[in-house]
Design a protein around this motif. Sequence first.
Motif, mmCIF file in Angstrom:
data_model
loop_
_atom_site.group_PDB
_atom_site.id
_atom_site.type_symbol
_atom_site.label_atom_id
_atom_site.label_comp_id
_atom_site.label_asym_id
_atom_site.label_seq_id
_atom_site.Cartn_x
_atom_site.Cartn_y
_atom_site.Cartn_z
ATOM 1 N N THR A 5 0.865 -1.177 0.000
ATOM 2 C CA THR A 5 0.000 0.000 0.000
ATOM 3 C C THR A 5 0.902 1.228 0.000
ATOM 4 O O THR A 5 1.402 1.645 1.047
ATOM 5 N N PRO A 6 1.150 1.834 -1.163
ATOM 6 C CA PRO A 6 2.054 2.984 -1.218
ATOM 7 C C PRO A 6 1.460 4.199 -0.509
ATOM 8 O O PRO A 6 0.245 4.354 -0.427
ATOM 9 N N SER A 7 2.349 5.038 0.004
ATOM 10 C CA SER A 7 1.905 6.256 0.678
ATOM 11 C C SER A 7 2.939 7.352 0.485
ATOM 12 O O SER A 7 4.088 7.093 0.130
ATOM 13 N N VAL A 8 2.500 8.582 0.742
ATOM 14 C CA VAL A 8 3.353 9.759 0.645
ATOM 15 C C VAL A 8 3.152 10.555 1.917
ATOM 16 O O VAL A 8 2.013 10.761 2.344
ATOM 17 N N SER A 9 4.248 11.029 2.519
ATOM 18 C CA SER A 9 4.154 11.872 3.706
ATOM 19 C C SER A 9 4.626 13.274 3.367
ATOM 20 O O SER A 9 5.615 13.442 2.642
ATOM 21 N N VAL A 10 3.906 14.265 3.878
ATOM 22 C CA VAL A 10 4.232 15.665 3.609
ATOM 23 C C VAL A 10 4.167 16.472 4.907
ATOM 24 O O VAL A 10 3.441 16.117 5.833
ATOM 25 N N PRO A 11 4.917 17.586 4.969
ATOM 26 C CA PRO A 11 4.969 18.390 6.189
ATOM 27 C C PRO A 11 3.814 19.375 6.314
ATOM 28 O O PRO A 11 4.014 20.575 6.526
ATOM 29 N N LEU A 12 2.605 18.886 6.178
ATOM 30 C CA LEU A 12 1.404 19.705 6.323
ATOM 31 C C LEU A 12 0.420 18.991 7.236
ATOM 32 O O LEU A 12 0.391 17.764 7.280
ATOM 33 N N ALA A 13 -0.405 19.772 7.930
ATOM 34 C CA ALA A 13 -1.440 19.193 8.782
ATOM 35 C C ALA A 13 -2.497 18.498 7.929
ATOM 36 O O ALA A 13 -2.746 18.901 6.787
ATOM 37 N N ALA A 14 -3.120 17.479 8.484
ATOM 38 C CA ALA A 14 -4.132 16.708 7.757
ATOM 39 C C ALA A 14 -5.259 17.602 7.250
ATOM 40 O O ALA A 14 -5.798 17.382 6.167
ATOM 41 N N GLU A 15 -5.606 18.636 8.009
ATOM 42 C CA GLU A 15 -6.678 19.546 7.589
ATOM 43 C C GLU A 15 -6.315 20.274 6.303
ATOM 44 O O GLU A 15 -7.162 20.517 5.457
ATOM 45 N N GLN A 16 -5.046 20.624 6.150
ATOM 46 C CA GLN A 16 -4.589 21.294 4.942
ATOM 47 C C GLN A 16 -4.543 20.337 3.759
ATOM 48 O O GLN A 16 -4.828 20.721 2.630
ATOM 49 N N VAL A 17 -4.167 19.115 4.021
ATOM 50 C CA VAL A 17 -3.974 18.125 2.958
ATOM 51 C C VAL A 17 -5.295 17.547 2.455
ATOM 52 O O VAL A 17 -5.431 17.236 1.275
ATOM 53 N N ALA A 18 -6.284 17.444 3.319
ATOM 54 C CA ALA A 18 -7.544 16.771 2.965
ATOM 55 C C ALA A 18 -8.151 17.304 1.671
ATOM 56 O O ALA A 18 -8.575 16.523 0.821
ATOM 57 N N GLY A 19 -8.170 18.591 1.485
ATOM 58 C CA GLY A 19 -8.750 19.173 0.277
ATOM 59 C C GLY A 19 -7.884 19.027 -0.952
ATOM 60 O O GLY A 19 -8.342 19.239 -2.072
ATOM 61 N N LEU A 20 -6.622 18.672 -0.760
ATOM 62 C CA LEU A 20 -5.679 18.556 -1.877
ATOM 63 C C LEU A 20 -5.343 17.112 -2.223
ATOM 64 O O LEU A 20 -4.593 16.862 -3.164
ATOM 65 N N ALA A 21 -5.885 16.180 -1.479
ATOM 66 C CA ALA A 21 -5.502 14.770 -1.628
ATOM 67 C C ALA A 21 -6.341 13.999 -2.636
ATOM 68 O O ALA A 21 -6.246 12.771 -2.700
ATOM 69 N N SER A 22 -7.147 14.660 -3.405
ATOM 70 C CA SER A 22 -7.929 14.017 -4.474
ATOM 71 C C SER A 22 -8.714 12.800 -4.002
ATOM 72 O O SER A 22 -8.775 11.786 -4.672
ATOM 73 N N GLY A 23 -9.285 12.880 -2.806
ATOM 74 C CA GLY A 23 -10.119 11.801 -2.296
ATOM 75 C C GLY A 23 -9.387 10.635 -1.650
ATOM 76 O O GLY A 23 -10.012 9.665 -1.237
ATOM 77 N N HIS A 24 -8.076 10.707 -1.549
ATOM 78 C CA HIS A 24 -7.298 9.643 -0.912
ATOM 79 C C HIS A 24 -7.382 9.781 0.605
ATOM 80 O O HIS A 24 -7.636 10.857 1.135
ATOM 81 N N ASP A 25 -7.149 8.677 1.306
ATOM 82 C CA ASP A 25 -7.152 8.688 2.764
ATOM 83 C C ASP A 25 -5.959 9.490 3.275
ATOM 84 O O ASP A 25 -4.844 9.337 2.779
ATOM 85 N N VAL A 26 -6.219 10.345 4.286
ATOM 86 C CA VAL A 26 -5.177 11.163 4.896
ATOM 87 C C VAL A 26 -5.165 10.881 6.386
ATOM 88 O O VAL A 26 -6.209 10.883 7.036
ATOM 89 N N THR A 27 -3.974 10.640 6.936
ATOM 90 C CA THR A 27 -3.837 10.439 8.375
ATOM 91 C C THR A 27 -2.808 11.421 8.924
ATOM 92 O O THR A 27 -1.857 11.800 8.230
#
Length: 66
Positions: A5-27
């Motif tokens: 299950t590939p994943s990508v980690s970024v230095p942003l809060a989940a709230e910021q990423v949720a709208g940019l993640a194209s519907g993917h799961d964010v933790t």
Amino acid sequence: MDRKTPSVSVPLAAEQVAGLASGHDVTSGPLGWSTITLDNASQVGELAEMFRASYAAVRKAKGKEQ
């Protein structure tokens, strides 16, 4: 990316990423990082806006805003 299950980690809060993640799961992760889970590595391109936002946040943190 070579995990089952590939994943990508970024230095942003989940709230910021949720709208940019194209519907993917964010933790949320430690120290304000977020992890986006993908179905396969070919989906990385769908995260272009999220990568741009991450890059801008890092530049801002380093005092190199454009």
